[in-house]
Design a protein around this motif. Structure first.
Motif, short mmCIF file in Angstrom:
data_model
loop_
_atom_site.label_atom_id
_atom_site.label_comp_id
_atom_site.label_asym_id
_atom_site.label_seq_id
_atom_site.Cartn_x
_atom_site.Cartn_y
_atom_site.Cartn_z
N ASN A 2 81.92 80.14 21.98
CA ASN A 2 80.98 79.08 22.24
C ASN A 2 81.03 77.97 21.20
N LYS A 5 83.43 75.24 22.15
CA LYS A 5 82.88 74.36 23.18
C LYS A 5 81.88 73.38 22.57
N LYS A 9 82.33 69.36 22.62
CA LYS A 9 81.36 68.51 23.30
C LYS A 9 80.68 67.53 22.35
N GLN A 15 87.85 68.98 28.06
CA GLN A 15 88.84 70.05 27.96
C GLN A 15 90.24 69.50 28.21
N SER A 30 89.97 76.92 28.45
CA SER A 30 88.77 77.42 29.10
C SER A 30 88.55 78.90 28.78
N GLU A 33 87.29 79.28 25.28
CA GLU A 33 85.88 78.90 25.17
C GLU A 33 84.93 79.92 25.78
#
Length: 71
Positions: A2, A5, A9, A15, A30, A33
């Motif tokens: 996490n 990510k 962000k 991504q 992905s 993450e």
């Protein structure tokens, strides 16, 4: 992963953009993450950390060390 990510962000990086910068697929990114124990190579960790202007330690390991200290 996490934290990856969150870092991505907060820097406003998609991504797709990060995967291009790192030379890895969006699918792989992905998985890194979202899958807690996904086996990420050292080389990939370094690429991602550099692209996000942070360290491998901070991005991939700092939370685990804090959890271990609190046990």
């Amino acid at each position: 992963m996490n934290k990856l990510k969150e870092y991505r962000k907060t820097r406003g990086i998609t991504q797709k953009k990060l995967s291009i910068r790192c030379g890895i697929s969006i699918v792989t990114l992905s998985k890194i993450e979202t899958i807690k124990n996904y086996d990420v190579s050292k080389k990939t960790m370094i690429k991602i950390a550099k692209a996000l202007d942070t360290t491998v330690q901070e991005l991939f390991f700092s939370d685990e060390e804090e959890e271990n200290k609190n046990e």
